[in-house]
Each structure stands twice: as structure tokens, then as C-alpha cells.
Design a protein around this motif. Structure first.
Motif, mmCIF file in Angstrom:
data_model
loop_
_atom_site.group_PDB
_atom_site.id
_atom_site.type_symbol
_atom_site.label_atom_id
_atom_site.label_comp_id
_atom_site.label_asym_id
_atom_site.label_seq_id
_atom_site.Cartn_x
_atom_site.Cartn_y
_atom_site.Cartn_z
ATOM 1 N N VAL A 14 -34.517 15.017 107.642
ATOM 2 C CA VAL A 14 -34.556 15.640 106.311
ATOM 3 C C VAL A 14 -34.665 17.154 106.459
ATOM 4 O O VAL A 14 -34.019 17.910 105.729
ATOM 5 C CB VAL A 14 -35.720 15.065 105.461
ATOM 6 N N GLY A 15 -35.447 17.587 107.420
ATOM 7 C CA GLY A 15 -35.609 19.022 107.656
ATOM 8 C C GLY A 15 -34.314 19.695 108.091
ATOM 9 O O GLY A 15 -34.003 20.801 107.639
ATOM 10 N N SER A 18 -32.170 19.936 105.048
ATOM 11 C CA SER A 18 -32.728 20.981 104.177
ATOM 12 C C SER A 18 -32.446 22.362 104.754
ATOM 13 O O SER A 18 -32.105 23.296 104.023
ATOM 14 C CB SER A 18 -34.233 20.789 104.004
ATOM 15 N N ASP A 22 -30.565 25.470 103.089
ATOM 16 C CA ASP A 22 -31.250 26.768 103.033
ATOM 17 C C ASP A 22 -30.439 27.839 103.767
ATOM 18 O O ASP A 22 -30.117 28.890 103.216
ATOM 19 C CB ASP A 22 -32.640 26.606 103.652
ATOM 20 N N SER A 48 -33.343 24.298 98.769
ATOM 21 C CA SER A 48 -33.610 23.315 99.818
ATOM 22 C C SER A 48 -34.915 22.559 99.565
ATOM 23 O O SER A 48 -35.041 21.394 99.951
ATOM 24 C CB SER A 48 -33.626 23.972 101.196
ATOM 25 N N VAL A 49 -35.888 23.190 98.917
ATOM 26 C CA VAL A 49 -37.157 22.524 98.604
ATOM 27 C C VAL A 49 -36.937 21.360 97.632
ATOM 28 O O VAL A 49 -37.527 20.290 97.788
ATOM 29 C CB VAL A 49 -38.195 23.517 98.039
ATOM 30 N N ASN A 52 -35.442 18.668 99.594
ATOM 31 C CA ASN A 52 -36.449 18.168 100.519
ATOM 32 C C ASN A 52 -37.464 17.267 99.821
ATOM 33 O O ASN A 52 -37.873 16.237 100.373
ATOM 34 C CB ASN A 52 -37.143 19.341 101.213
ATOM 35 N N TYR A 53 -37.879 17.631 98.620
ATOM 36 C CA TYR A 53 -38.830 16.802 97.871
ATOM 37 C C TYR A 53 -38.257 15.406 97.637
ATOM 38 O O TYR A 53 -38.898 14.399 97.923
ATOM 39 C CB TYR A 53 -39.187 17.440 96.526
ATOM 40 N N SER A 56 -37.851 13.620 101.102
ATOM 41 C CA SER A 56 -39.128 13.362 101.774
ATOM 42 C C SER A 56 -39.905 12.239 101.109
ATOM 43 O O SER A 56 -40.474 11.378 101.781
ATOM 44 C CB SER A 56 -39.993 14.628 101.785
ATOM 45 N N SER A 80 -45.031 24.041 98.833
ATOM 46 C CA SER A 80 -43.766 24.699 99.152
ATOM 47 C C SER A 80 -43.814 26.190 98.835
ATOM 48 O O SER A 80 -43.221 26.998 99.562
ATOM 49 C CB SER A 80 -42.617 24.043 98.384
ATOM 50 N N MET A 127 -41.691 24.768 109.059
ATOM 51 C CA MET A 127 -41.483 23.321 109.151
ATOM 52 C C MET A 127 -42.756 22.609 109.632
ATOM 53 O O MET A 127 -43.134 21.564 109.094
ATOM 54 C CB MET A 127 -40.328 23.008 110.098
ATOM 55 N N ASN A 130 -45.173 22.612 106.788
ATOM 56 C CA ASN A 130 -44.760 21.656 105.759
ATOM 57 C C ASN A 130 -45.136 20.226 106.121
ATOM 58 O O ASN A 130 -45.650 19.485 105.282
ATOM 59 C CB ASN A 130 -43.241 21.739 105.522
#
Length: 141
Positions: A14-15, A18, A22, A48-49, A52-53, A56, A80, A127, A130
Motif C-alpha cells: 500500500v505504501g 501511495s 505522491d 496519497s493519504v 492510503n486510508y 490501509s 497523517s 513511512m 505512519n
């Protein structure tokens, strides 16, 4: 331990996705528009957040069943935003501050190269923050 490693791997996937969002938005804005560096960083990070939400909470972390989804999102956004402040500071530190104040960096790397290196370094550090913060505040115990 196996579950944690699996979770870290999912978080990594996922990162990476993301980060691609980003970094892609950041690069487009920095190199193809007159948008200032930190504004480009803000937009790339923010979009990207959101991605990511969604990913994730669907694939990486087990939701707290007693937590309201609105509260979950607010906590995610607050964490975030802290990450964004850290990311902005690190991009500034690695790009602008270091390039202007550490002679060897300016001799070895171009300013454009430092923009990419700084963004990658900042993203790696944020990362780790996070993962730890989301695991502590959002995941079911």
C-alpha cells in the motif's frame, strides 16, 4: 511474528502505491508547472493519504469494531497531518537547507537531483512513523 511480517508487507505494498501517487503528483507539479516545491509536496502527500486510508483500512489493519468510522478517519487524518508536517520539514531540510548550507552536497548533486533524493528520504522516514502510529491508534488490539 508471522502476522506482523505479513502486515508489514501489506503496508509496504500500500505504501509503494501511495508513494507512486505522491511522487507522481509531486514530480508533475514540480517539473511541469510553476507550483512551489512545498505546495507540490502538500498536494502529492494529501492525495496519497486519501488513497492510503482506504487501502490501509481495507487490507492492512484490523478495524476497531467499537470505533466510529468518522472518528477513525479523523484519527487517520490527524496522524497523517503530523506525518505531513514531518514530511514537509524533511523535504525542506534535505533539499533546501542541505543544498544551500552543505557545500559538498551542492558540488555532488544538482538541485533537481536533491529534490528527488530529499523526497525519497522524507517518505521513507514518514513511512515508519505512519506504520507505528496507525498500528497504535487505529488497529484492534
Amino acid at each position: 511474528m508471522k502476522k506482523l511480517i505479513e502486515q508489514i508487507m501489506k503496508f509496504g505494498i500500500v505504501g509503494v502505491l501511495s508513494f507512486a501517487i505522491d511522487f507522481g503528483i509531486y514530480s508533475i507539479l514540480v517539473y511541469l508547472t510553476p507550483v512551489p516545491l512545498l505546495v507540490a509536496n502538500f498536494f502529492g502527500f494529501t492525495i496519497s493519504v486519501i488513497f492510503n486510508y482506504i487501502m490501509s483500512m481495507k487490507f492492512v489493519f484490523q478495524r476497531k469494531e467499537d470505533m466510529d468510522r468518522k472518528a477513525e478517519f479523523v484519527i487517520f487524518v490527524v496522524l497523517s497531518l503530523i506525518g505531513l508536517v514531518l514530511n514537509e520539514f524533511l523535504v525542506w531540510l534535505f533539499v533546501e537547507f542541505s543544498y544551500e548550507n552543505i557545500a559538498v552536497i551542492a558540488e555532488v548533486f544538482s538541485h533537481n537531483m536533491m529534490k528527488m533524493i530529499g523526497k525519497i528520504l522524507a517518505t521513507g522516514i514518514v513511512m515508519v512513523y505512519n506504520f507505528i502510529s496507525r498500528k497504535l491508534f487505529l488497529e484492534k488490539k
